[in-house]
Design a protein around this motif. Structure first.
Motif, PDB file in Angstrom:
ATOM      1  N   TRP A 390       0.831  -1.212   0.000  1.00 23.89           N
ATOM      2  CA  TRP A 390       0.000   0.000   0.000  1.00 23.89           C
ATOM      3  C   TRP A 390       0.855   1.247   0.000  1.00 23.89           C
ATOM      4  N   GLN A 391       1.892   1.182   0.818  1.00 24.69           N
ATOM      5  CA  GLN A 391       2.760   2.356   0.908  1.00 24.69           C
ATOM      6  C   GLN A 391       3.431   2.624  -0.444  1.00 24.69           C
ATOM      7  N   LYS A 392       3.854   1.516  -1.103  1.00 21.25           N
ATOM      8  CA  LYS A 392       4.506   1.653  -2.418  1.00 21.25           C
ATOM      9  C   LYS A 392       3.552   2.240  -3.452  1.00 21.25           C
ATOM     10  N   MET A 393       2.213   2.007  -3.206  1.00 28.15           N
ATOM     11  CA  MET A 393       1.217   2.554  -4.126  1.00 28.15           C
ATOM     12  C   MET A 393       1.026   4.051  -3.902  1.00 28.15           C
ATOM     13  N   GLY A 394       1.674   4.568  -2.876  1.00 30.57           N
ATOM     14  CA  GLY A 394       1.573   5.991  -2.630  1.00 30.57           C
ATOM     15  C   GLY A 394       0.594   6.385  -1.538  1.00 30.57           C
ATOM     16  N   LEU A 395      -0.022   5.383  -0.892  1.00 29.04           N
ATOM     17  CA  LEU A 395      -0.925   5.688   0.222  1.00 29.04           C
ATOM     18  C   LEU A 395      -0.104   6.054   1.454  1.00 29.04           C
ATOM     19  N   PRO A 396      -0.689   6.839   2.371  1.00 30.84           N
ATOM     20  CA  PRO A 396      -0.003   7.066   3.642  1.00 30.84           C
ATOM     21  C   PRO A 396       0.185   5.713   4.339  1.00 30.84           C
ATOM     22  N   PRO A 397       1.124   5.609   5.283  1.00 31.01           N
ATOM     23  CA  PRO A 397       1.381   4.321   5.942  1.00 31.01           C
ATOM     24  C   PRO A 397       0.094   3.711   6.509  1.00 31.01           C
ATOM     25  N   VAL A 398      -0.096   2.432   6.276  1.00 37.43           N
ATOM     26  CA  VAL A 398      -1.247   1.710   6.822  1.00 37.43           C
ATOM     27  C   VAL A 398      -0.751   0.662   7.826  1.00 37.43           C
ATOM     28  N   PRO A 399      -0.721   1.042   9.121  1.00 38.61           N
ATOM     29  CA  PRO A 399      -0.283   0.054  10.114  1.00 38.61           C
ATOM     30  C   PRO A 399      -1.240  -1.141  10.096  1.00 38.61           C
ATOM     31  N   VAL A 400      -0.688  -2.317  10.317  1.00 39.47           N
ATOM     32  CA  VAL A 400      -1.504  -3.510  10.248  1.00 39.47           C
ATOM     33  C   VAL A 400      -1.426  -4.281  11.577  1.00 39.47           C
ATOM     34  N   ALA A 401      -2.612  -4.757  12.050  1.00 39.32           N
ATOM     35  CA  ALA A 401      -2.665  -5.547  13.287  1.00 39.32           C
ATOM     36  C   ALA A 401      -2.934  -6.999  12.921  1.00 39.32           C
ATOM     37  N   VAL A 402      -2.163  -7.879  13.527  1.00 39.65           N
ATOM     38  CA  VAL A 402      -2.274  -9.308  13.218  1.00 39.65           C
ATOM     39  C   VAL A 402      -2.654 -10.071  14.488  1.00 39.65           C
ATOM     40  N   ASN A 403      -3.658 -10.946  14.376  1.00 41.73           N
ATOM     41  CA  ASN A 403      -4.049 -11.773  15.519  1.00 41.73           C
ATOM     42  C   ASN A 403      -3.077 -12.932  15.681  1.00 41.73           C
ATOM     43  N   VAL A 404      -2.637 -13.145  16.911  1.00 35.59           N
ATOM     44  CA  VAL A 404      -1.698 -14.232  17.168  1.00 35.59           C
ATOM     45  C   VAL A 404      -2.307 -15.138  18.227  1.00 35.59           C
ATOM     46  N   SER A 405      -2.400 -16.403  17.919  1.00 36.67           N
ATOM     47  CA  SER A 405      -2.999 -17.294  18.915  1.00 36.67           C
ATOM     48  C   SER A 405      -1.933 -17.739  19.909  1.00 36.67           C
ATOM     49  N   ALA A 406      -2.396 -18.122  21.092  1.00 33.22           N
ATOM     50  CA  ALA A 406      -1.487 -18.454  22.188  1.00 33.22           C
ATOM     51  C   ALA A 406      -0.490 -19.537  21.786  1.00 33.22           C
ATOM     52  N   ILE A 407      -0.974 -20.525  21.087  1.00 32.10           N
ATOM     53  CA  ILE A 407      -0.114 -21.655  20.718  1.00 32.10           C
ATOM     54  C   ILE A 407       1.013 -21.218  19.793  1.00 32.10           C
ATOM     55  N   GLN A 408       0.665 -20.309  18.909  1.00 34.52           N
ATOM     56  CA  GLN A 408       1.649 -19.761  17.981  1.00 34.52           C
ATOM     57  C   GLN A 408       2.667 -18.918  18.759  1.00 34.52           C
ATOM     58  N   PHE A 409       2.154 -18.111  19.660  1.00 35.26           N
ATOM     59  CA  PHE A 409       2.974 -17.194  20.435  1.00 35.26           C
ATOM     60  C   PHE A 409       3.970 -17.948  21.301  1.00 35.26           C
ATOM     61  N   LYS A 410       3.495 -19.056  21.897  1.00 35.67           N
ATOM     62  CA  LYS A 410       4.359 -19.811  22.802  1.00 35.67           C
ATOM     63  C   LYS A 410       5.235 -20.797  22.047  1.00 35.67           C
ATOM     64  N   GLY A 411       5.017 -20.923  20.764  1.00 40.53           N
ATOM     65  CA  GLY A 411       5.843 -21.831  19.959  1.00 40.53           C
ATOM     66  C   GLY A 411       7.298 -21.411  20.030  1.00 40.53           C
ATOM     67  N   THR A 412       8.192 -22.339  19.721  1.00 38.81           N
ATOM     68  CA  THR A 412       9.614 -22.113  19.981  1.00 38.81           C
ATOM     69  C   THR A 412      10.194 -20.919  19.250  1.00 38.81           C
ATOM     70  N   ASP A 413       9.843 -20.733  17.966  1.00 41.63           N
ATOM     71  CA  ASP A 413      10.578 -19.678  17.274  1.00 41.63           C
ATOM     72  C   ASP A 413       9.680 -18.537  16.795  1.00 41.63           C
TER      73      ASP A 413
END
Ligand code: C2E
Ligand code: MG
Ligand code: MG
Length: 570
Positions: A390-413
């Motif tokens: 989006w930014q490359k298209m010339g739009l102002p910065p579009v911050p993005v929020a991503v949902n992270v599940s507990a299992i993913q978060f606690k995963g090793t890496d």
């Protein structure tokens, strides 16, 4: 000196008995303890009682023989070592004797006192070692409970018995809720203590005739016999759950744990041991899904559900390969200015037959199967790449929020994954926000706090999603490196007509302010809800009132128009 062993002699020839007694007296003198029985049947009866240390049995016993005696005794679970006494004429039985379970054999006529003495002591010793090995193979070394192998044997026995007596067998399967937390935060030795104490409580609740087993890790099972009705199993389940709900004292610390339990009944649910265990497992899964600290009986519908879950899992693996997942983006705006503050990435599954499938249907399955890890990686990479595009298209910065599940978060890496997503996309970390649920963040372990600090070191933002639905410790909240609270949509939904929800929403806004955290309301659908949030100074809003989640292209159009409108108004 070790006390003389008590000896059982099974011998139908009186002359041979006198001979044997003579030799034994020579060995043990006045302390000799000898019981003599003359028939095969009497021999078996005495062996069954198991009160002797050693048995000497003649090979020829009327119309039956010593080999049969050894075999029969073994099937009755007799553990008394048996030495067979054979005549010169049947030397060849030696191998067969040992195979049948005899500890040794001696040829009559060659027996001397020292030889017999040695044979007896050797047989007793060898049996002891053998029993020890059996123990190792059948019992769990930590708790002393039956292990999985013995559990299967006992279940088979219980089923055979129940078939004869027309009774039920209940299999209760349980595991400890949050056992991993105890292990992680208090260390393995304390975890072991907990397991030991749990096994003691379970054993105390079960009946003598029940089998309590540890199947591995924090998984335990009870086989309850002599049951005539499901109520009996339910009562036992309640008793076990209650017993484990009381606090444990480990190393002077009070620790609480709870347990969930699945129950299945033979022969009502199934007749096969393996299937019974699977049933109990499905019931356990269901019990946990309904909330911790409960028991659930198996029912056939669970089987259908398990089947559906399997299909879904298979389809999801395929969907990952076939690129059937996509992201939609829901705008979030500043309540006071109307400026876009970012978007939340929400996963969608474009199913070839079923059309669009929403995450509520597949995320939980992805979590239990571990698929959430590759899926979550994909979401993170794609969301970052989109923001940069989006930014490359010339739009102002579009911050993005991503949902992270507990299992993913606690995963090793997880940290590695995030770092890679940032590096590969070239996104400014300040434009990336991770949404973690309240229960993930409130997990009071060092590991969790450490992870959050490392995210902060990466300069990205962390929001607590669905805030208000978990049970936050405000003390902990104050110490955590998070940036934002996201008020759960269940509060926002009724904010204008339910005073309780209004109060909760206002409290969360104030709390965020006092803790110097950002605050956002999700699920804003009406102008009234928006007005309420504006009035109470909730900084950010998200919901259908602003916009539904949009595809990447739709968002580009939506944002372009919005920027034009704002420019025209401003
Ligand atoms: P969430 O993170 O709390 O997302 C908000 C959900 O509310 C989304 O549902 C969104 O479409 C919906 N929503 C937004 N505005 C409104 C509104 O005004 N009214 C109503 N009734 N609903 C609204 P969705 O997309 O079905 O997602 C459901 C949940 O699935 C999300 O809840 C999130 O927990 C999870 N999820 C979605 N995408 C991902 C993902 O990529 N990874 C993980 N781990 N979880 C995800
Ligand atoms: Mg969210
Ligand atoms: Mg939410």
């Amino acid at each position: 000196m070790t006390p003389a062993p008590s000896i059982l002699l099974v011998e139908d020839d009186e002359d041979d008995y006198v001979l044997a007694r003579g030799l034994l007296s020579e060995i043990f003198g006045p302390s000799l303890k000898l019981d003599w029985v003359e028939t095969w049947d009497a021999g078996l009866e005495a062996l069954r009682k198991g009160t002797h240390d050693i048995c000497l049995a003649d090979f020829r016993l009327g119309d039956r023989n010593g080999l049969e005696l050894v075999r029969e005794a073994a099937t009755l679970g007799c553990t008394v070592p048996i030495i067979l006494l054979t005549g010169q004429d049947n030397r060849e039985i030696d191998l067969a004797a040992v195979k049948a379970g005899a500890t040794d054999y001696l040829v009559k006529g060659e027996i001397t006192a020292p030889l017999l003495d040695r044979a007896i002591r050797y047989a007793i010793e060898r049996k002891k070692v053998e029993m020890q090995l059996v123990r190792f193979a059948q019992y769990d070394s930590l708790t002393g409970l039956a292990n999985r192998s013995l559990f299967h044997t006992r279940l088979g026995d219980a089923i055979a018995h129940a078939k004869r007596t027309k009774q039920l067998v209940a299999v209760l399967l349980l595991d400890l809720d949050h056992f991993k937390n105890v292990n992680d935060s208090l260390g393995h030795p304390v975890g072991d203590m907990l397991l030991t104490q749990v096994s003691e409580r379970l054993t105390a609740c079960a009946r003598e005739t029940d089998t309590v087993a540890r199947l591995g890790g924090d998984e335990f099972a009870v086989i309850a016999t002599n049951i005539t009705h499901g109520d009996g199993a339910a009562a036992l389940a309640r008793k076990l759950i209650d017993a484990l709900a009381a606090p444990f004292t480990l190393n002077g610390q009070e620790v609480f744990t709870a347990t969930s339990m699945g129950i299945t009944l033979f022969p009502l649910d199934d007749k096969e041991p393996d299937q019974l265990l699977k049933n109990a497992d499905m019931a356990l899964y269901q019990a946990k899904a309904e909330g911790r600290g409960r028991y659930r009986f198996y029912d056939v519908k669970m089987n259908a559900r398990a089947q559906a879950r399997k299909t879904l899992e298979f389809e999801m693996r395929r969907a990952l390969e076939r690129h059937e997942f996509c992201l939609h983006f829901q705008p979030k705006i500043n309540t006071f200015t109307g400026d876009l503050t970012g978007v939340e990435a929400l996963i969608r599954w474009q199913h070839p037959e079923r059309g669009m499938v929403l995450p509520g249907e597949f995320i939980p399955v992805a979590e239990t199967t571990g698929l959430i890890v590759p899926l979550g990686d994909w979401v993170l990479h794609t969301a970052c790449a989109q923001s940069v595009a989006w930014q490359k298209m010339g739009l102002p910065p579009v911050p993005v929020a991503v949902n992270v599940s507990a299992i993913q978060f606690k995963g090793t890496d997880f940290i590695d994954t995030v770092t890679r997503a940032i590096d590969e996309s070239g996104i400014d970390p300040a434009c990336l926000e991770l949404e973690l649920t309240e229960s993930t963040v409130m997990d009071e372990t060092e590991v969790m706090t450490e992870l959050l600090h490392r995210l902060r070191d990466l300069r990205l933002n962390v929001a607590i999603d669905d805030f208000g639905t978990g049970c936050s410790s405000f003390l902990r909240l104050k110490e955590l490196p998070v940036n934002k609270l996201k008020i759960d949509l269940s509060f926002v939904r009724n904010v204008t007509d339910d005073p309780a929800n209004a109060a909760i929403t206002k409290t969360i806004i104030t709390l965020a302010k006092n803790l110097n955290l950002g605050v956002i309301a999700e699920g804003v659908e009406t102008a009234e809800q928006f007005a309420f949030l504006l009035q109470h100074e909730c900084q950010e809003v998200q919901g259908y009132y602003i916009s539904r989640p949009l595809s990447g292209d739709q968002f580009t159009v939506w944002y372009g128009e919005r920027l034009q409108n704002l420019a025209r108004e401003g």
